[in-house]
Design a protein around this motif. Sequence first.
Motif, PDB file in Angstrom:
ATOM      1  N   ARG A 103      79.540  61.174 -77.109  1.00 17.94           N
ATOM      2  CA  ARG A 103      78.297  61.841 -76.716  1.00 17.94           C
ATOM      3  C   ARG A 103      78.197  63.222 -77.373  1.00 17.94           C
ATOM      4  NH1 ARG A 103      73.857  59.495 -74.582  1.00 17.94           N
ATOM      5  NH2 ARG A 103      73.410  61.333 -73.327  1.00 17.94           N
ATOM      6  N   GLN A 104      79.318  63.911 -77.485  1.00 20.33           N
ATOM      7  CA  GLN A 104      79.309  65.221 -78.141  1.00 20.33           C
ATOM      8  C   GLN A 104      79.054  65.079 -79.642  1.00 20.33           C
ATOM      9  OE1 GLN A 104      82.140  68.328 -76.554  1.00 20.33           O
ATOM     10  NE2 GLN A 104      83.168  66.484 -75.795  1.00 20.33           N
ATOM     11  N   VAL A 105      79.625  64.056 -80.243  1.00 21.08           N
ATOM     12  CA  VAL A 105      79.356  63.800 -81.660  1.00 21.08           C
ATOM     13  C   VAL A 105      77.882  63.512 -81.857  1.00 21.08           C
ATOM     14  CG1 VAL A 105      79.750  62.164 -83.559  1.00 21.08           C
ATOM     15  CG2 VAL A 105      81.695  63.024 -82.222  1.00 21.08           C
ATOM     16  N   GLU A 106      77.317  62.685 -80.965  1.00 22.80           N
ATOM     17  CA  GLU A 106      75.893  62.368 -81.042  1.00 22.80           C
ATOM     18  C   GLU A 106      75.052  63.636 -80.972  1.00 22.80           C
ATOM     19  OE1 GLU A 106      72.562  59.947 -78.412  1.00 22.80           O
ATOM     20  OE2 GLU A 106      74.678  59.390 -78.221  1.00 22.80           O
ATOM     21  N   ALA A 107      75.467  64.601 -80.149  1.00 19.50           N
ATOM     22  CA  ALA A 107      74.710  65.837 -79.970  1.00 19.50           C
ATOM     23  C   ALA A 107      74.929  66.846 -81.092  1.00 19.50           C
ATOM     24  CB  ALA A 107      75.086  66.482 -78.635  1.00 19.50           C
ATOM     25  N   LEU A 108      76.145  66.895 -81.628  1.00 16.04           N
ATOM     26  CA  LEU A 108      76.526  68.008 -82.507  1.00 16.04           C
ATOM     27  C   LEU A 108      76.680  67.665 -83.982  1.00 16.04           C
ATOM     28  CD1 LEU A 108      79.260  69.563 -80.172  1.00 16.04           C
ATOM     29  CD2 LEU A 108      76.916  70.374 -80.473  1.00 16.04           C
ATOM     30  N   ALA A 109      76.991  66.429 -84.289  1.00 17.43           N
ATOM     31  CA  ALA A 109      77.287  66.068 -85.684  1.00 17.43           C
ATOM     32  C   ALA A 109      76.012  65.836 -86.481  1.00 17.43           C
ATOM     33  CB  ALA A 109      78.173  64.834 -85.738  1.00 17.43           C
ATOM     34  N   ASN A 110      76.062  66.210 -87.741  1.00 21.23           N
ATOM     35  CA  ASN A 110      74.961  65.990 -88.675  1.00 21.23           C
ATOM     36  C   ASN A 110      75.492  65.302 -89.931  1.00 21.23           C
ATOM     37  OD1 ASN A 110      72.817  67.432 -87.217  1.00 21.23           O
ATOM     38  ND2 ASN A 110      74.084  69.232 -87.590  1.00 21.23           N
ATOM     39  N   THR A 111      74.591  64.810 -90.746  1.00 23.72           N
ATOM     40  CA  THR A 111      74.969  64.183 -92.009  1.00 23.72           C
ATOM     41  C   THR A 111      75.847  65.130 -92.830  1.00 23.72           C
ATOM     42  OG1 THR A 111      72.912  62.940 -92.068  1.00 23.72           O
ATOM     43  CG2 THR A 111      74.087  63.188 -94.153  1.00 23.72           C
ATOM     44  N   GLY A 112      76.977  64.618 -93.298  1.00 24.28           N
ATOM     45  CA  GLY A 112      77.864  65.424 -94.130  1.00 24.28           C
ATOM     46  C   GLY A 112      78.926  66.187 -93.383  1.00 24.28           C
ATOM     47  N   ASP A 113      78.816  66.271 -92.038  1.00 24.96           N
ATOM     48  CA  ASP A 113      79.894  66.860 -91.255  1.00 24.96           C
ATOM     49  C   ASP A 113      81.104  65.929 -91.315  1.00 24.96           C
ATOM     50  OD1 ASP A 113      78.338  69.033 -90.476  1.00 24.96           O
ATOM     51  OD2 ASP A 113      77.819  68.191 -88.519  1.00 24.96           O
ATOM     52  N   ILE A 114      82.233  66.405 -90.806  1.00 26.29           N
ATOM     53  CA  ILE A 114      83.446  65.582 -90.745  1.00 26.29           C
ATOM     54  C   ILE A 114      83.934  65.538 -89.308  1.00 26.29           C
ATOM     55  CG2 ILE A 114      85.865  65.383 -91.442  1.00 26.29           C
ATOM     56  CD1 ILE A 114      85.128  66.596 -94.115  1.00 26.29           C
ATOM     57  N   VAL A 115      84.197  64.343 -88.809  1.00 28.71           N
ATOM     58  CA  VAL A 115      84.777  64.171 -87.478  1.00 28.71           C
ATOM     59  C   VAL A 115      86.211  63.683 -87.657  1.00 28.71           C
ATOM     60  CG1 VAL A 115      84.629  63.002 -85.256  1.00 28.71           C
ATOM     61  CG2 VAL A 115      82.528  63.678 -86.463  1.00 28.71           C
ATOM     62  N   VAL A 116      87.151  64.455 -87.115  1.00 30.67           N
ATOM     63  CA  VAL A 116      88.576  64.120 -87.207  1.00 30.67           C
ATOM     64  C   VAL A 116      89.037  63.580 -85.860  1.00 30.67           C
ATOM     65  CG1 VAL A 116      90.899  64.974 -87.685  1.00 30.67           C
ATOM     66  CG2 VAL A 116      88.931  65.971 -88.884  1.00 30.67           C
ATOM     67  N   GLY A 117      89.465  62.325 -85.849  1.00 33.42           N
ATOM     68  CA  GLY A 117      90.003  61.726 -84.638  1.00 33.42           C
ATOM     69  C   GLY A 117      91.515  61.667 -84.718  1.00 33.42           C
ATOM     70  N   ILE A 118      92.168  62.241 -83.720  1.00 37.82           N
ATOM     71  CA  ILE A 118      93.636  62.294 -83.706  1.00 37.82           C
ATOM     72  C   ILE A 118      94.143  61.323 -82.645  1.00 37.82           C
ATOM     73  CG2 ILE A 118      95.657  63.795 -83.531  1.00 37.82           C
ATOM     74  CD1 ILE A 118      93.786  66.183 -84.046  1.00 37.82           C
ATOM     75  N   SER A 119      94.952  60.356 -83.063  1.00 34.17           N
ATOM     76  CA  SER A 119      95.453  59.340 -82.135  1.00 34.17           C
ATOM     77  C   SER A 119      96.784  58.805 -82.635  1.00 34.17           C
ATOM     78  CB  SER A 119      94.442  58.192 -82.016  1.00 34.17           C
ATOM     79  OG  SER A 119      94.977  57.127 -81.259  1.00 34.17           O
ATOM     80  N   THR A 120      97.837  58.991 -81.854  1.00 30.98           N
ATOM     81  CA  THR A 120      99.146  58.498 -82.287  1.00 30.98           C
ATOM     82  C   THR A 120      99.209  56.974 -82.238  1.00 30.98           C
ATOM     83  OG1 THR A 120     100.057  58.725 -80.052  1.00 30.98           O
ATOM     84  CG2 THR A 120     100.320  60.606 -81.539  1.00 30.98           C
ATOM     85  N   SER A 121      98.445  56.356 -81.341  1.00 31.89           N
ATOM     86  CA  SER A 121      98.463  54.894 -81.215  1.00 31.89           C
ATOM     87  C   SER A 121      97.507  54.220 -82.188  1.00 31.89           C
ATOM     88  CB  SER A 121      98.074  54.489 -79.790  1.00 31.89           C
ATOM     89  OG  SER A 121      96.698  54.754 -79.558  1.00 31.89           O
ATOM     90  N   GLY A 122      96.472  54.954 -82.622  1.00 35.84           N
ATOM     91  CA  GLY A 122      95.431  54.347 -83.447  1.00 35.84           C
ATOM     92  C   GLY A 122      94.478  53.488 -82.653  1.00 35.84           C
ATOM     93  N   ARG A 123      94.573  53.563 -81.314  1.00 35.18           N
ATOM     94  CA  ARG A 123      93.756  52.686 -80.461  1.00 35.18           C
ATOM     95  C   ARG A 123      93.003  53.428 -79.360  1.00 35.18           C
ATOM     96  NH1 ARG A 123      98.531  48.177 -80.096  1.00 35.18           N
ATOM     97  NH2 ARG A 123      97.932  46.965 -81.922  1.00 35.18           N
ATOM     98  N   SER A 124      93.019  54.732 -79.343  1.00 32.77           N
ATOM     99  CA  SER A 124      92.364  55.492 -78.277  1.00 32.77           C
ATOM    100  C   SER A 124      90.872  55.160 -78.255  1.00 32.77           C
ATOM    101  CB  SER A 124      92.560  56.991 -78.501  1.00 32.77           C
ATOM    102  OG  SER A 124      93.930  57.301 -78.578  1.00 32.77           O
ATOM    103  N   LYS A 125      90.410  54.614 -77.146  1.00 35.51           N
ATOM    104  CA  LYS A 125      89.033  54.116 -77.082  1.00 35.51           C
ATOM    105  C   LYS A 125      88.003  55.219 -77.279  1.00 35.51           C
ATOM    106  CE  LYS A 125      89.971  50.108 -74.151  1.00 35.51           C
ATOM    107  NZ  LYS A 125      89.693  49.459 -72.838  1.00 35.51           N
TER     108      LYS A 125
END
Length: 198
Positions: A103-125
Amino acid sequence: MKTTLTQELQKSVNLFKALLESSQTTEQVTAIVEAMLQALKNGKKILFCGNGGSAADAQHLAAEFVSRFSFDRPALNAIALTVDTSALTAIANDYSYDYVFARQVEALANTGDIVVGISTSGRSKNVLAALKAAKEKQALTVGFLGQEGRDIGAICDYQLNIPSHETPKIQEGHITIGHVICALIEQQLFSSYAPQPL
């Protein structure tokens, strides 16, 4: 106690030796740095998210961009999506914890921004949902992951894989390589601000 200390330190030594000798790590870091440099030069921002220790890493790395890493220079546009307790609790209550970052990405991200997801399992929903939301906003996606990228790695434009299956060691790799990325970006963008040798 000494045996445990020695064993854990040796695991860390082995991990960093593997990272140092890995051409994959070099290629992944280079690609991530180049993407972040391009985004920042274009006035875009970097958004970080993760859970638990990875939430701490998200905040830590965002702070290095906004404040400084090695020397004084202009601030860089970065946000940790883990820090707004009102947004986090409202989204978790009204929707689901799975969407606290999306929801925050939907509100704050724009074309060309970068979203970094950090997950040790690779499965965080919730991290996976955030990166899917980023794709919909035409933002680039980066995963800081373990040895196998798993679900999150499969949808990332770029990923950093730490060659371990142990959560604490993966986290050690994430923050260390995260610091390297900060240093490289700072040097590339602001070399004229760096202290000159005497």
